[in-house]
Design a protein around this motif. Structure first.
Motif, mmCIF file in Angstrom:
data_model
loop_
_atom_site.group_PDB
_atom_site.id
_atom_site.type_symbol
_atom_site.label_atom_id
_atom_site.label_comp_id
_atom_site.label_asym_id
_atom_site.label_seq_id
_atom_site.Cartn_x
_atom_site.Cartn_y
_atom_site.Cartn_z
ATOM 1 N N ARG A 68 0.826 -1.206 0.000
ATOM 2 C CA ARG A 68 0.000 0.000 0.000
ATOM 3 C C ARG A 68 0.865 1.262 0.000
ATOM 4 N NH1 ARG A 68 -1.510 0.710 5.094
ATOM 5 N NH2 ARG A 68 -2.569 -1.310 5.144
ATOM 6 N N ALA A 69 1.965 1.237 0.748
ATOM 7 C CA ALA A 69 2.862 2.395 0.780
ATOM 8 C C ALA A 69 3.473 2.655 -0.594
ATOM 9 C CB ALA A 69 3.951 2.184 1.826
ATOM 10 N N ARG A 70 3.806 1.595 -1.299
ATOM 11 C CA ARG A 70 4.356 1.770 -2.653
ATOM 12 C C ARG A 70 3.306 2.351 -3.603
ATOM 13 N NH1 ARG A 70 6.736 -3.939 -4.272
ATOM 14 N NH2 ARG A 70 7.152 -2.820 -6.242
ATOM 15 N N ILE A 71 2.081 1.857 -3.496
ATOM 16 C CA ILE A 71 0.997 2.378 -4.328
ATOM 17 C C ILE A 71 0.753 3.850 -4.004
ATOM 18 C CG2 ILE A 71 -1.485 2.249 -4.791
ATOM 19 C CD1 ILE A 71 0.024 -0.022 -6.087
ATOM 20 N N ALA A 72 0.695 4.174 -2.713
ATOM 21 C CA ALA A 72 0.424 5.548 -2.288
ATOM 22 C C ALA A 72 1.472 6.503 -2.842
ATOM 23 C CB ALA A 72 0.367 5.627 -0.764
ATOM 24 N N ALA A 73 2.726 6.080 -2.833
ATOM 25 C CA ALA A 73 3.797 6.932 -3.348
ATOM 26 C C ALA A 73 3.601 7.220 -4.831
ATOM 27 C CB ALA A 73 5.149 6.274 -3.105
ATOM 28 N N ARG A 74 3.153 6.218 -5.584
ATOM 29 C CA ARG A 74 2.926 6.418 -7.020
ATOM 30 C C ARG A 74 1.715 7.315 -7.287
ATOM 31 N NH1 ARG A 74 7.681 5.438 -9.260
ATOM 32 N NH2 ARG A 74 8.327 3.247 -9.236
ATOM 33 N N LEU A 75 0.710 7.272 -6.405
ATOM 34 C CA LEU A 75 -0.504 8.051 -6.613
ATOM 35 C C LEU A 75 -0.450 9.418 -5.944
ATOM 36 C CD1 LEU A 75 -3.291 5.329 -6.165
ATOM 37 C CD2 LEU A 75 -2.128 6.044 -8.258
ATOM 38 N N GLY A 76 0.606 9.688 -5.191
ATOM 39 C CA GLY A 76 0.720 10.966 -4.499
ATOM 40 C C GLY A 76 -0.158 11.055 -3.274
ATOM 41 N N ALA A 77 -0.257 9.953 -2.517
ATOM 42 C CA ALA A 77 -1.113 9.905 -1.328
ATOM 43 C C ALA A 77 -0.314 9.444 -0.124
ATOM 44 C CB ALA A 77 -2.288 8.950 -1.566
ATOM 45 N N ALA A 78 -0.839 9.699 1.057
ATOM 46 C CA ALA A 78 -0.243 9.178 2.286
ATOM 47 C C ALA A 78 -0.645 7.716 2.433
ATOM 48 C CB ALA A 78 -0.719 9.973 3.491
ATOM 49 N N GLY A 195 -2.944 5.652 -13.158
ATOM 50 C CA GLY A 195 -2.194 5.304 -14.351
ATOM 51 C C GLY A 195 -2.512 6.194 -15.533
ATOM 52 N N MET A 196 -3.769 6.651 -15.658
ATOM 53 C CA MET A 196 -4.118 7.524 -16.770
ATOM 54 C C MET A 196 -3.860 8.994 -16.431
ATOM 55 S SD MET A 196 -7.610 8.094 -18.996
ATOM 56 C CE MET A 196 -7.927 6.369 -19.303
ATOM 57 N N LEU A 197 -4.108 9.363 -15.192
ATOM 58 C CA LEU A 197 -3.875 10.737 -14.758
ATOM 59 C C LEU A 197 -2.591 10.804 -13.946
ATOM 60 C CD1 LEU A 197 -7.455 11.868 -13.642
ATOM 61 C CD2 LEU A 197 -6.384 12.082 -15.887
ATOM 62 N N ALA A 198 -1.816 11.849 -14.166
ATOM 63 C CA ALA A 198 -0.556 11.999 -13.446
ATOM 64 C C ALA A 198 -0.785 12.225 -11.958
ATOM 65 C CB ALA A 198 0.250 13.147 -14.042
ATOM 66 N N LEU A 264 -0.766 -7.736 -3.602
ATOM 67 C CA LEU A 264 0.674 -7.703 -3.311
ATOM 68 C C LEU A 264 1.498 -7.460 -4.568
ATOM 69 C CD1 LEU A 264 0.897 -10.658 -0.760
ATOM 70 C CD2 LEU A 264 1.011 -8.210 -0.254
ATOM 71 N N ALA A 265 0.984 -7.889 -5.715
ATOM 72 C CA ALA A 265 1.688 -7.664 -6.974
ATOM 73 C C ALA A 265 1.324 -6.337 -7.622
ATOM 74 C CB ALA A 265 1.388 -8.803 -7.957
ATOM 75 N N ALA A 266 0.290 -5.674 -7.117
ATOM 76 C CA ALA A 266 -0.184 -4.440 -7.743
ATOM 77 C C ALA A 266 0.896 -3.363 -7.888
ATOM 78 C CB ALA A 266 -1.385 -3.889 -6.978
ATOM 79 N N PRO A 267 1.774 -3.179 -6.892
ATOM 80 C CA PRO A 267 2.808 -2.146 -7.080
ATOM 81 C C PRO A 267 3.718 -2.414 -8.272
ATOM 82 C CG PRO A 267 2.671 -2.801 -4.765
ATOM 83 C CD PRO A 267 1.829 -3.763 -5.543
ATOM 84 N N GLU A 268 3.858 -3.690 -8.653
ATOM 85 C CA GLU A 268 4.698 -4.000 -9.807
ATOM 86 C C GLU A 268 4.144 -3.369 -11.083
ATOM 87 O OE1 GLU A 268 7.533 -5.488 -9.446
ATOM 88 O OE2 GLU A 268 7.216 -5.937 -7.312
#
Length: 382
Positions: A68-78, A195-198, A264-268
């Motif tokens: 979740r932390a990896r995903i949040a970093a990519r989406l600009g969220a805490a 993924g579509m929006l920055a 668990l694979a989603a951040p990849e």
């Protein structure tokens, strides 16, 4: 009329997927497609789970927090603002359950909303449906129409970030700010945004959810729900779990012995997008969708709809009388699939529906060109 620019293929794009080469997959926006490296990462996680189930499942809550932390970093969220969920409809129900409705409250929705999300709203309170003509020229026109649809009883607005059928931005930052200023709680369906929006979370909605498996290259069944701080204490899992004491987000994510490998694979998936150069991918996909829409606009009876620049989706209205109902739209979609070996979205609308195409790095310009050549004969029978 100026000839549409013929986009170049994305280098190595097709090789990243295991799609049937005999089919033109021009409908990435509905279900997405999982790149091979992400499939392989998920397969390794499944092997790990089968090799030592005790070790795997006991470690899941902490490993989900890391993912979740990896995903949040990519989406600009805490990291603490997000929770993994299975899809947008589940997220909508979690969000709406966390809102304390009072007698007389109403929910504003639009006629562009995803069916099951709108149905979830209607279960909680009476809904006011705002009709958004697909031909509204720009984001300001959408904003003004939504604001005009508010009633004195409106306390919640459920809006698409990017509308699924008509492929345009609805819940932009200005509209969300206007609703917040009026004390309206905002629930934003961002199914197409990651993924579509920055910056998919830039609007600051009270509740926002998005699918990772579409434009974020994650495995199917991967989505996230983002909740503003003032609402998190009211978010309750739809089913109690052993993580309830931890509260949001861990309480929402625990599902006993379900298959967690997709999450668990989603951040990849988002990591792959960055390695490919996310800005380059977005520009390519948008240009490809624009190319396809320009070709389809030459088909007699098809009318391009206003769109939001930069999106990898484009929609056109079909001839009057075609695809007026869900059933007739589904028939036309399946006829295109069977006869033309092409996957598109056909959506119903009173008076006549529409067709939507997507652009993705595995697509080729020739696929849209073939559709534009073959579609007139098929529409003549519709």
């Amino acid at each position: 009329m100026t000839e549409p620019i013929h986009p170049a293929e994305f280098p190595g794009g097709r090789a990243l997927f295991r799609l049937d080469p005999a089919v033109a997959h021009l409908n990435h926006g509905s279900f997405g497609a999982v790149p091979v490296p992400v499939q392989e990462a998920q397969a390794l996680l499944r092997e790990e789970a089968h090799a030592d189930p005790d070790a795997f499942f006991l470690a899941v809550p902490d490993r989900l927090a890391e993912a979740r932390a990896r995903i949040a970093a990519r989406l600009g969220a805490a990291p603490g603002s997000l929770a993994f969920v299975s899809n947008a409809t589940e997220a909508a129900n979690l969000a709406l359950d966390a809102i304390p409705f009072a007698d007389g409250d109403e929910i504003l929705v639009t006629d562009h909303g995803y069916g099951t999300v709108t149905a979830a709203a209607a279960r909680r309170a009476p809904v006011t449906t705002v009709a958004l003509d697909p031909s509204l020229p720009d984001e300001d026109a959408v904003r003004e129409t939504v604001l005009a649809g508010l009633t004195p009883r409106t306390t919640v607005a459920v809006l698409d970030h990017i509308s699924s059928p008509t492929a345009r931005l609805l819940a932009g930052p200005r509209l969300l700010a206007d609703l917040a200023a009026r004390g309206i709680t905002t629930v934003v369906d961002g199914a197409h945004a990651p993924g579509m929006l920055a910056e998919p979370l830039a609007g600051g909605a009270d509740f926002w959810f998005g699918n990772l498996h579409k434009w974020g290259y994650a495995p199917s069944g991967s989505a996230v729900l983002a909740v503003a701080p003032d609402h998190r204490h009211r978010v309750r899992a739809l089913v109690p779990s052993w993580e309830d004491a931890h509260g949001f987000p861990r309480s929402v994510e625990n599902r006993a012995t379900v298959d967690y490998t997709g999450w668990l694979a989603a951040p990849e998936g988002l990591d792959l997008l960055e390695r490919l150069d996310a800005a380059k991918v977005r520009a390519h996909n948008s240009a490809l969708a624009a190319h396809g829409a320009a070709l389809l606009a030459t088909v007699p009876g098809l009318t391009p709809l206003p769109h939001t620049e930069g999106l990898a989706l484009r929609a056109l209205r079909l001839p009057p009388g075609v695809a007026r109902t869900q059933e007739s739209a589904a028939r036309l979609r399946e006829e295109i699939a069977a006869r033309l070996r092409t996957r598109v979205l056909v959506w119903p609308w009173p008076g006549g529906g529409g067709i939507r195409v997507s652009g993705q790095i595995y697509n080729r310009p020739e696929e849209y060109e073939y559709l534009a050549r073959a579609l007139p004969a098929l529409l003549s029978r519709a």
